[in-house]
Design a protein around this motif. Structure first.
Motif, PDB file in Angstrom:
ATOM      1  N   ARG A 294       0.829  -1.129   0.014  1.00 44.11           N
ATOM      2  CA  ARG A 294       0.002  -0.121  -0.119  1.00 44.11           C
ATOM      3  C   ARG A 294       0.879   1.272   0.100  1.00 44.11           C
ATOM      4  NH1 ARG A 294      -4.795  -1.903   4.164  1.00 44.11           N
ATOM      5  NH2 ARG A 294      -6.675  -1.610   2.579  1.00 44.11           N
ATOM      6  N   GLU A 295       0.243   2.241  -0.445  1.00 42.18           N
ATOM      7  CA  GLU A 295       0.983   3.564  -0.409  1.00 42.18           C
ATOM      8  C   GLU A 295       0.489   4.140   0.977  1.00 42.18           C
ATOM      9  OE1 GLU A 295      -0.064   8.005  -2.067  1.00 42.18           O
ATOM     10  OE2 GLU A 295       0.349   6.278  -3.748  1.00 42.18           O
ATOM     11  N   LEU A 296       1.202   4.642   1.635  1.00 43.24           N
ATOM     12  CA  LEU A 296       0.599   5.411   2.974  1.00 43.24           C
ATOM     13  C   LEU A 296       1.010   6.673   2.943  1.00 43.24           C
ATOM     14  CD1 LEU A 296       1.837   2.982   5.877  1.00 43.24           C
ATOM     15  CD2 LEU A 296      -0.297   2.865   4.742  1.00 43.24           C
ATOM     16  N   ASN A 297      -0.243   7.432   3.221  1.00 38.60           N
ATOM     17  CA  ASN A 297      -0.057   8.911   3.282  1.00 38.60           C
ATOM     18  C   ASN A 297      -0.357   9.516   4.850  1.00 38.60           C
ATOM     19  OD1 ASN A 297       0.580  10.044   0.249  1.00 38.60           O
ATOM     20  ND2 ASN A 297      -0.694   8.516   0.527  1.00 38.60           N
ATOM     21  N   ILE A 298       0.738   9.564   5.794  1.00 39.16           N
ATOM     22  CA  ILE A 298       0.304   9.757   7.054  1.00 39.16           C
ATOM     23  C   ILE A 298       0.197  11.101   7.418  1.00 39.16           C
ATOM     24  CG2 ILE A 298       0.887   8.940   9.360  1.00 39.16           C
ATOM     25  CD1 ILE A 298       1.947   6.391   8.406  1.00 39.16           C
ATOM     26  N   SER A 299      -0.757  11.873   7.751  1.00 36.39           N
ATOM     27  CA  SER A 299      -0.770  13.304   7.894  1.00 36.39           C
ATOM     28  C   SER A 299      -0.914  13.713   9.481  1.00 36.39           C
ATOM     29  CB  SER A 299      -1.672  14.040   7.185  1.00 36.39           C
ATOM     30  OG  SER A 299      -1.598  13.768   5.812  1.00 36.39           O
ATOM     31  N   PHE A 300      -0.017  14.337  10.151  1.00 37.14           N
ATOM     32  CA  PHE A 300       0.039  14.720  11.469  1.00 37.14           C
ATOM     33  C   PHE A 300      -0.555  16.151  11.535  1.00 37.14           C
ATOM     34  CE2 PHE A 300       3.259  11.646  10.913  1.00 37.14           C
ATOM     35  CZ  PHE A 300       3.188  10.733  12.028  1.00 37.14           C
ATOM     36  N   LYS A 301      -1.750  16.134  11.732  1.00 39.31           N
ATOM     37  CA  LYS A 301      -2.640  17.425  11.853  1.00 39.31           C
ATOM     38  C   LYS A 301      -2.629  18.085  13.047  1.00 39.31           C
ATOM     39  CE  LYS A 301      -6.266  18.987   8.528  1.00 39.31           C
ATOM     40  NZ  LYS A 301      -6.866  18.489   7.682  1.00 39.31           N
ATOM     41  N   GLY A 302      -2.345  19.503  13.075  1.00 35.63           N
ATOM     42  CA  GLY A 302      -2.158  20.150  14.388  1.00 35.63           C
ATOM     43  C   GLY A 302      -0.715  20.007  14.921  1.00 35.63           C
ATOM     44  N   PHE A 303      -0.033  19.728  14.126  1.00 36.48           N
ATOM     45  CA  PHE A 303       1.476  19.842  14.440  1.00 36.48           C
ATOM     46  C   PHE A 303       2.637  20.802  13.801  1.00 36.48           C
ATOM     47  CE2 PHE A 303      -0.027  15.713  15.143  1.00 36.48           C
ATOM     48  CZ  PHE A 303       0.805  14.818  16.247  1.00 36.48           C
ATOM     49  N   THR A 304       3.744  21.133  14.532  1.00 37.73           N
ATOM     50  CA  THR A 304       4.272  22.069  13.810  1.00 37.73           C
ATOM     51  C   THR A 304       5.085  21.348  12.719  1.00 37.73           C
ATOM     52  OG1 THR A 304       6.135  21.321  15.418  1.00 37.73           O
ATOM     53  CG2 THR A 304       4.878  23.226  15.948  1.00 37.73           C
ATOM     54  N   ASP A 305       5.899  22.190  12.033  1.00 39.18           N
ATOM     55  CA  ASP A 305       6.544  21.600  10.715  1.00 39.18           C
ATOM     56  C   ASP A 305       7.789  20.729  11.202  1.00 39.18           C
ATOM     57  OD1 ASP A 305       7.874  21.221   8.154  1.00 39.18           O
ATOM     58  OD2 ASP A 305       8.050  23.355   7.695  1.00 39.18           O
ATOM     59  N   MET A 306       7.652  19.375  11.371  1.00 35.21           N
ATOM     60  CA  MET A 306       8.659  18.661  11.870  1.00 35.21           C
ATOM     61  C   MET A 306       9.711  18.487  10.832  1.00 35.21           C
ATOM     62  SD  MET A 306       6.240  16.113  14.136  1.00 35.21           S
ATOM     63  CE  MET A 306       5.090  15.943  12.621  1.00 35.21           C
ATOM     64  N   LYS A 307      11.016  18.771  10.927  1.00 37.83           N
ATOM     65  CA  LYS A 307      12.026  18.560   9.956  1.00 37.83           C
ATOM     66  C   LYS A 307      12.819  17.128  10.371  1.00 37.83           C
ATOM     67  CE  LYS A 307      11.475  22.761   8.393  1.00 37.83           C
ATOM     68  NZ  LYS A 307      10.915  22.678   6.821  1.00 37.83           N
ATOM     69  N   LYS A 308      12.750  16.958  11.469  1.00 35.35           N
ATOM     70  CA  LYS A 308      13.394  15.802  12.097  1.00 35.35           C
ATOM     71  C   LYS A 308      12.622  14.365  12.118  1.00 35.35           C
ATOM     72  CE  LYS A 308      16.938  18.258  14.364  1.00 35.35           C
ATOM     73  NZ  LYS A 308      17.552  18.551  15.720  1.00 35.35           N
ATOM     74  N   ILE A 309      12.534  13.570  11.095  1.00 39.41           N
ATOM     75  CA  ILE A 309      11.785  12.389  10.987  1.00 39.41           C
ATOM     76  C   ILE A 309      12.592  11.524  10.543  1.00 39.41           C
ATOM     77  CG2 ILE A 309       9.620  11.437   9.941  1.00 39.41           C
ATOM     78  CD1 ILE A 309       8.346  14.121   9.898  1.00 39.41           C
ATOM     79  N   ALA A 310      12.314   9.978  11.155  1.00 38.35           N
ATOM     80  CA  ALA A 310      12.987   8.997  10.549  1.00 38.35           C
ATOM     81  C   ALA A 310      11.838   7.852  10.425  1.00 38.35           C
ATOM     82  CB  ALA A 310      14.107   8.547  11.576  1.00 38.35           C
ATOM     83  N   VAL A 311      11.851   7.261   9.260  1.00 43.64           N
ATOM     84  CA  VAL A 311      10.988   6.134   9.199  1.00 43.64           C
ATOM     85  C   VAL A 311      11.550   4.680   8.908  1.00 43.64           C
ATOM     86  CG1 VAL A 311       9.188   5.264   7.446  1.00 43.64           C
ATOM     87  CG2 VAL A 311       9.546   7.720   7.888  1.00 43.64           C
ATOM     88  N   ARG A 312      11.182   3.952   9.645  1.00 46.62           N
ATOM     89  CA  ARG A 312      11.662   2.416   9.777  1.00 46.62           C
ATOM     90  C   ARG A 312      10.665   1.346   9.451  1.00 46.62           C
ATOM     91  NH1 ARG A 312      13.697   3.693  15.311  1.00 46.62           N
ATOM     92  NH2 ARG A 312      15.575   4.930  14.948  1.00 46.62           N
ATOM     93  N   MET A 313      10.910   0.620   8.407  1.00 46.72           N
ATOM     94  CA  MET A 313      10.035  -0.806   8.126  1.00 46.72           C
ATOM     95  C   MET A 313      10.957  -1.900   8.569  1.00 46.72           C
ATOM     96  SD  MET A 313       7.577  -1.420   5.059  1.00 46.72           S
ATOM     97  CE  MET A 313       8.787  -1.309   3.731  1.00 46.72           C
ATOM     98  N   ASP A 314      10.196  -2.619   9.666  1.00 49.86           N
ATOM     99  CA  ASP A 314      10.996  -3.852  10.292  1.00 49.86           C
ATOM    100  C   ASP A 314      12.405  -3.268  10.553  1.00 49.86           C
ATOM    101  OD1 ASP A 314       8.617  -5.358   9.796  1.00 49.86           O
ATOM    102  OD2 ASP A 314       9.203  -6.175   7.954  1.00 49.86           O
ATOM    103  N   GLY A 315      12.576  -2.312  11.212  1.00 48.77           N
ATOM    104  CA  GLY A 315      13.900  -1.885  11.963  1.00 48.77           C
ATOM    105  C   GLY A 315      14.767  -1.369  10.956  1.00 48.77           C
ATOM    106  N   GLN A 316      14.593  -1.444   9.631  1.00 48.27           N
ATOM    107  CA  GLN A 316      15.517  -0.634   8.638  1.00 48.27           C
ATOM    108  C   GLN A 316      15.010   0.608   8.046  1.00 48.27           C
ATOM    109  OE1 GLN A 316      18.454  -2.245   7.923  1.00 48.27           O
ATOM    110  NE2 GLN A 316      17.845  -3.681   9.311  1.00 48.27           N
ATOM    111  N   GLU A 317      15.680   1.599   8.027  1.00 50.18           N
ATOM    112  CA  GLU A 317      15.356   2.990   7.608  1.00 50.18           C
ATOM    113  C   GLU A 317      14.922   2.865   6.220  1.00 50.18           C
ATOM    114  OE1 GLU A 317      17.417   6.384   8.527  1.00 50.18           O
ATOM    115  OE2 GLU A 317      17.368   5.905  10.695  1.00 50.18           O
ATOM    116  N   ILE A 318      13.976   3.552   5.726  1.00 52.80           N
ATOM    117  CA  ILE A 318      13.546   3.336   4.552  1.00 52.80           C
ATOM    118  C   ILE A 318      13.336   5.057   3.737  1.00 52.80           C
ATOM    119  CG2 ILE A 318      12.223   1.360   4.461  1.00 52.80           C
ATOM    120  CD1 ILE A 318       9.627   2.748   4.606  1.00 52.80           C
ATOM    121  N   ASP A 319      13.064   5.031   2.641  1.00 51.19           N
ATOM    122  CA  ASP A 319      12.952   6.550   2.056  1.00 51.19           C
ATOM    123  C   ASP A 319      11.515   6.782   2.207  1.00 51.19           C
ATOM    124  OD1 ASP A 319      15.614   6.519   0.942  1.00 51.19           O
ATOM    125  OD2 ASP A 319      15.204   5.625  -0.865  1.00 51.19           O
TER     126      ASP A 319
END
Length: 796
Positions: free
Chosen positions: A673-698
């Motif tokens: 699936r394509e996932l679009n996860i929108s954090f609404k009511g948040f500040t502009d977060m520059k520092k984000i990391a995404v991991r799938m099964d422990g491995q960082e992904i693009d």
């Protein structure tokens, strides 16, 4: 053969250990808060199911029975019943409810009227505004009564007979303000709400209009071109022959396609299926089958009627032979070529040849039963027929008049019906007839429809009365299209709530007092309601203030923080306030930590299948979890475990969002699936990391300052994997400190003098603290709505 479906599974006989009985009386202690009370001069008591009550086989509760000379007492943790024998009367039977909600209203005497928070009513036909509702099971004082004395007996799924003896037979609810517990046991007593097919939760197109096949195809081609999705085609009565020979009577009842309008019905229904549309047809069964109908001769032969003499086949739903032929000849052939279910419209009246038996209830019951026999989830569109009608969704609320008063009543009407378990009302969104042309009213009604149980646009057969978005002013029509798309985007959330209603007795729509029973403000907010577990909705039911170009809405927000679903602005609760909304939005508030799974919009598509691209809205403030439920959307395979549940969790303390591997039968959902996860009511977060099964992904990260939304996009998520989004910035929550900008926008759109605009804006820019600013604004004696609109933007 018994049907093994929850809504029709009959377990009417109570445990012997719960019975307290004499020659003429019987009390059944079903729970510590629910007691059945019967009296019979003949000493005959009913252990079979009724139209309303199908299960009395509850676990044995704790209770005490005290028998004294001339007095019987039954005591539970929640109630104390006193009975001095003999016929029931105020002097012989009373119940004390153990609560302290009132100094004087916790005792009930037999025969006394009682106050409830109301239930629902059979129909809103021809109504312009509020109507008196029947009583429900929920009461501010903590107790209520269901009188089942007159309902017929459900011997088995097929056989309904009248009661032979006069009996007093009612159920006393003493749940205090534990409203959700009362509703849970009500469903246990009366049957569960079926799981609706997924396509029901999309947009329905309905219009009382004599379409031709060509016109109908052109209409839906236009909808597709305009990118307006629909999942259901509702074809009103002109699908069948209406202009029939006078000797046969009225054409209101009919079953033979009008070949002048639809030359090849099979071809037409197949075309609708190709457009990913399901179909329901409108029928008025009251006049039976007359000799002009195509199926008259074979049906008359089967029923032994002289077809040569053209004797009509009378409608008699109580007769099994007629009923079997009714489904065999009138309904099954159309279902086989593409009709999904039926709209059982009016005209049956309220009597049958069986005394006290309502033909509306019988039609609802037998149509639902017929679908179950075919392996389909039970589904009709029909009016409410009393307690237990929630087993036969969907409810058609009738032909309402097109006025603001009609719209104002419907949010209260819809949420209050939950007090009798009736949660799937379908209204004529936009109103049916009479009234007047008002584009703003039509838009507000449509916005309510998107945030109501069933979204069915409808209108009568005037050439000036249609709900196509292009009929309205350009700006309003564009907003209508956006909301119709939004409804389809919401289907993953709605379908999960559909499952919760069926499985957990947690309705999509609940009045505010269900979650806040001890808050007086919850009872003073009849126009707002919970929309699933995550949202509160307050429909706009007042016209725009012309000067402000915004409509005022009175809102009560409970304690905590609430985030505007559309703008991402955060409001501090624990108060009443007046908010203002332009034409393009209505007040919808997400709770702290809310998670709302949605489908990403697919242009020019009517599909409501489990989406390959999800858009997940996540709101700040607290840790929370949401379990997205998905199955094949239509069959009973879910009963054999063929469904998938995907858990999503916001871990607020550890600043991460987790998308867990789907559990269950993953064959019902896409592998990736394509996932679009929108954090609404948040500040502009520059520092984000995404991991799938422990491995960082693009991933792709973007920010929308207008809606305070940070969106993380993952193109190829494996639904078997665990996805973690680490929010590494120190400040996550968006503090509303942009009031100067918001007030500028308010003043810029306001239709007021430039001098007043300049004066107000200069005052705002002076940087005074908000309290002093409000005092000074008040001394200026500006318009009250203008003051309140500025106030909304200044308060936290």
């Amino acid at each position: 053969m018994p049907v093994n479906i929850d809504m029709l599974t009959l377990s009417p006989k109570a445990h012997e250990a719960t019975l307290v009985q004499g020659d003429h009386y019987r009390f059944t202690v079903l729970t510590e808060q629910l007691i059945r009370i019967e009296y019979s001069e003949q000493g005959v008591f009913e252990d079979r199911a009724t139209q309303s009550i199908i299960n009395r086989h509850f676990p044995i509760p704790e209770f005490e029975v005290i028998r004294k000379e001339g007095l019987l007492e039954i005591i539970t943790k929640h109630l104390h019943l006193y009975y001095t024998y003999g016929p029931f009367s105020k002097s012989s039977l009373r119940i004390d409810v153990k609560n302290n909600y009132s100094l004087y209203s916790n005792r009930w005497y037999y025969g006394d009227a009682f106050e409830t928070l109301k239930g629902t009513v059979r129909t809103l036909d021809h109504q312009d505004g509020a109507v008196e509702l029947e009583e429900g099971i929920q009461s501010h004082n903590g107790f209520s009564v269901i009188d089942d004395s007159k309902s017929s007996i459900l011997v088995d799924e097929e056989t309904i007979v009248p009661r032979v003896h006069d009996q007093i037979d009612f159920y006393f609810f003493a749940y205090g303000r534990e409203y959700k517990d009362a509703l849970r046991d009500f469903y246990k007593l009366t049957g569960v709400t079926p799981l609706l097919p997924r396509y029901i939760l999309g947009n329905w197109w309905s219009r009382y209009w004599k379409y031709t096949e060509t016109e109908y195809k052109e209409l839906f081609q236009r909808f597709q071109k305009e990118d307006v999705p629909f999942s259901l085609s509702v074809i009103d009565m002109d699908w069948h022959m209406v202009d029939i020979p006078e000797k046969y009577g009225s054409g209101w009842t009919g079953y033979t396609w009008n070949k002048e309008l639809f030359p090849d019905p099979t071809r037409f229904l197949e075309w609708l299926k190709e457009q990913e549309l399901r179909v329901t047809l409108n029928v008025h069964p009251a006049d039976g089958v007359r000799a002009h109908e195509e199926m008259y001769v074979p049906m008359a032969k089967e029923l032994g009627i002289d077809y040569n003499a053209e004797h009509p086949i009378s409608f008699d739903i109580t007769d099994k032979k007629f009923r079997d032929a009714y489904f065999k000849y009138l309904h099954r052939p159309e279902e086989e070529r593409g009709v999904s279910f039926w709209w059982l419209d009016w005209q049956q009246g309220t009597t049958t040849k069986v005394a006290g038996l309502d033909p509306l209830w019988l039609l609802n019951h037998y149509h639902a039963l017929d679908q179950v026999k075919q392996g389909k989830r039970p589904l009709i569109l029909s009016r409410y027929a009393g307690i237990g009608s929630h087993r036969y969704p969907v409810g058609f609320s009738g032909d309402t008049i097109i006025t603001w008063d009609s719209l104002r009543f419907q949010p209260f009407f819809t949420s209050t019906a939950t007090n009798v378990g009736y949660t799937w009302w379908s209204h004529d969104i936009g109103g049916h007839y009479k009234g007047y042309k008002d584009d703003e009213l039509s838009l507000r009604w449509m916005q309510f429809g998107v945030f109501s149980p069933i979204m069915r646009l409808h209108s009568t057969n005037s050439p000036f009365n249609g709900k196509e978005p292009w009929r309205f002013q350009e700006g309003i029509g564009d907003i209508m299209k956006q909301y119709l798309r939004l409804r389809h985007e919401l289907i993953p959330y709605l379908y999960t709530m559909n499952w919760r209603t069926h499985q957990n007795n947690h309705p999509l729509i609940m009045p505010m007092y269900y979650e806040y029973p001890m808050e007086n403000n919850a009872y003073d907010a009849p126009h707002q309601y919970f929309f699933g577990s995550e949202l509160i909705v307050i429909p706009v039911t007042e016209k725009l203030d012309y000067d402000l170009q915004k409509a005022p809405v009175d809102v009560w927000l409970p304690e905590g923080q609430w985030i505007d679903f559309f703008s991402g602005r955060i409001y501090t609760g624990g108060k009443k306030l007046r908010v203002f909304r332009g034409l393009d939005t209505i007040p919808v508030f997400a709770k702290e930590g809310a998670i709302v799974p949605m489908a990403k919009h697919v242009s020019h598509s009517n599909s409501v299948d489990n989406p390959t691209a999800l858009s997940i809205l996540v709101f700040p403030g607290k840790s929370n979890a949401f379990e997205l439920y998905e199955d094949d959307g239509e069959s009973f395979a879910y009963q054999d475990g063929k469904y998938a549940v995907t858990k999503m969790q916001l871990d607020w303390e550890n600043q991460k969002f987790v998308f867990f591997p789907a559990e269950g039968d993953r064959s019902v959902i896409p592998e990736n699936r394509e996932l679009n996860i929108s954090f609404k009511g948040f500040t502009d977060m520059k520092k984000i990391a995404v991991r799938m099964d422990g491995q960082e992904i693009d991933f792709v990260n973007s920010y929308n300052r207008e809606t305070n939304t940070c969106t993380v996009k993952i193109m190829n998520y494996d639904t078997r994997s665990m996805l973690e989004i680490m929010l590494l910035d120190e400040v996550l929550i968006q503090e509303f400190n942009q009031y100067e900008e918001a007030i500028f926008d308010l003043l810029n759109k306001a239709q007021i003098s430039f001098e007043l605009k300049d004066m107000l804006y200069q005052l705002i820019k002076q940087g005074k603290n908000k309290f002093d600013l409000l005092i000074e604004l008040r001394t200026m004696k500006i318009d009250e709505n203008l003051y309140d609109a500025i106030l909304e933007n200044l308060i936290d």
